[in-house]
Design an enzyme around this catalytic site. Sequence first.
Site, PDB file in Angstrom:
ATOM      1  CE  LYS A  96     -11.248   1.021   2.562  1.00 51.27           C
ATOM      2  NZ  LYS A  96     -10.774   1.718   3.769  1.00 51.27           N
TER       3      LYS A  96
ATOM      4  CD  GLU B 238      -3.283  -0.083   2.111  1.00 47.97           C
ATOM      5  OE1 GLU B 238      -4.373  -0.622   1.961  1.00 47.97           O
ATOM      6  OE2 GLU B 238      -2.931   0.420   3.181  1.00 47.97           O
TER       7      GLU B 238
ATOM      8  CG  HIS C  44       8.151 -29.549   0.262  1.00 48.73           C
ATOM      9  ND1 HIS C  44       8.963 -30.642   0.071  1.00 48.73           N
ATOM     10  CD2 HIS C  44       8.530 -29.004   1.450  1.00 48.73           C
ATOM     11  CE1 HIS C  44       9.779 -30.770   1.111  1.00 48.73           C
ATOM     12  NE2 HIS C  44       9.540 -29.792   1.951  1.00 48.73           N
TER      13      HIS C  44
HETATM   14  O1  PA5 Z   1      -3.788   0.959   5.736  1.00 41.96           O
HETATM   15  C1  PA5 Z   1      -4.887   1.347   5.397  1.00 41.96           C
HETATM   16  O2  PA5 Z   1      -5.175   2.536   5.352  1.00 41.96           O
HETATM   17  C2  PA5 Z   1      -5.980   0.356   5.018  1.00 41.96           C
HETATM   18  O3  PA5 Z   1      -5.522  -0.934   4.910  1.00 41.96           O
HETATM   19  C3  PA5 Z   1      -7.058   0.399   6.069  1.00 41.96           C
HETATM   20  O4  PA5 Z   1      -6.487   0.027   7.314  1.00 41.96           O
HETATM   21  C4  PA5 Z   1      -8.210  -0.516   5.733  1.00 41.96           C
HETATM   22  O5  PA5 Z   1      -8.685  -0.247   4.442  1.00 41.96           O
HETATM   23  C5  PA5 Z   1      -9.336  -0.348   6.738  1.00 41.96           C
HETATM   24  O6  PA5 Z   1      -9.765   0.978   6.786  1.00 41.96           O
HETATM   25  P1  PA5 Z   1     -10.589   1.521   8.017  1.00 41.96           P
HETATM   26  O7  PA5 Z   1      -9.715   1.397   9.232  1.00 41.96           O
HETATM   27  O8  PA5 Z   1     -10.927   2.927   7.700  1.00 41.96           O
HETATM   28  O9  PA5 Z   1     -11.813   0.647   8.125  1.00 41.96           O
END
Ligand code: PA5
Length: 429
Positions: free
Chosen positions: A419, A284, A305
Amino acid sequence: MPNVDLSSIWLDIGLNDMLPLERKAAAAHEKLDELTMQDGTMTGWVNFPETLDKTDLADISATARHLRSISDAVVVIGAGGSYLGSRAVIELLYSSYYNELGIGPKLYFAGHNLSSRELDTFSSLLENVDFSVIVISKSGTTLEPALSLRFFRQLLAQRYGEDSISDRIVAITDEKKGKLGPMADELGWKRFAIPSNIGGRYSVFTAAGLLPMAVAGVGLQTLIFGARAEARKLNSIRSFENPAWQYAVARNLLYSKGKKIELMTCYEPSFKYTAEWFKQLFGESEGKQGKGIFPASAQYTTDLHSLGQYVQEGERSLFETLVRFDHSGAPVRVANDFADSDGLNYLSGKEMYTIQNVAENAVISAHNSGGVPVVLIEAGEINERSIGAMLYFFQLSCAVSGLMLGVDPFDQPGVEAYKSNMHSMLKSL
Ligand code: PA5
């Protein structure tokens, strides 16, 4: 605490390759310093272990004790950064068999998929079991945890009655924004804050990571102590002696030589969720603007394996990062077999850990000869202190590496795109 060993990255590297990258790492770290001093940037995690208050830790521990006293199971609802950190630490310390060990309430992680089968399984598992819920969402609008929360709230209300569930739900959410905070306040749920300037994937040392860990019995003080010591060390060494720079430089160098996939490997099965956390952190943070190493993982020796064939002889676009832990726990020795039917008696009496070590070295050498560079990270023993240090090490390395690559390691426009697409398509249901 983690040390980086680049002796098996094998590429034809001279000082001329390294020097410009070292300068780039220095500039990236300076950029991180600048961002950390500015308001409105997502760098609150940099000094968070240092500034985390004793009272906050005491509040988290007291809430964990309360949940432990009223629950035989705790459901942790959260997606991505909101659950991977705590799950990584709990499994690394106690193994994936935590729930069978009987050392605390059972923990179920929900809210990171849309599977009705899984929710149904949870409702069977929770039948006649006293349970509570920790819901973690910075935004409060992520579909998976939000729908899961509805499901478990209903289950709690059916079990205990709508008016008697407020002390069974704890919400952890953005300190200022989002929908979950106001909802928690209105319904009288205990609430913890994730600072607005810390993104989900950098939130492992906030209540988002710490509360589920405390419920499982993880020593928070020691974990934070490890992270704090590592933060001090990594933010003060401004030379190639800095292990985070070494790792960031190695990644950037390998990427520039066509190694576009990083395979995170470890010989401890309990590392599985740390690898998941690592993939989220780096994927990310770096995968944007058409750039970035693809973070993948394999569990050794299990995957030798299966994936082992590809690693040895498939397309030469990957490198490995092997996290190695020192031996801890009771020694297990190979039993003797009087008939020696499998011909392995030459190993009788030898410690499994020693055998694993030999396997590690044999695999590194085989993969090197197959054209796979291996970055070695020596992470010490598996305990709270070294885990705290290791997680901070990866966070800082990731920030430096992403800034070296020229991307913003703290945003996630791609995740937001998926999203919002999903929300708008669902509206036409
Ligand atoms: O690192 C991030 O920003 C994402 O992986 C969020 O943690 C994830 O999408 C969940 O989002 P939220 O905490 O707003 O539900």
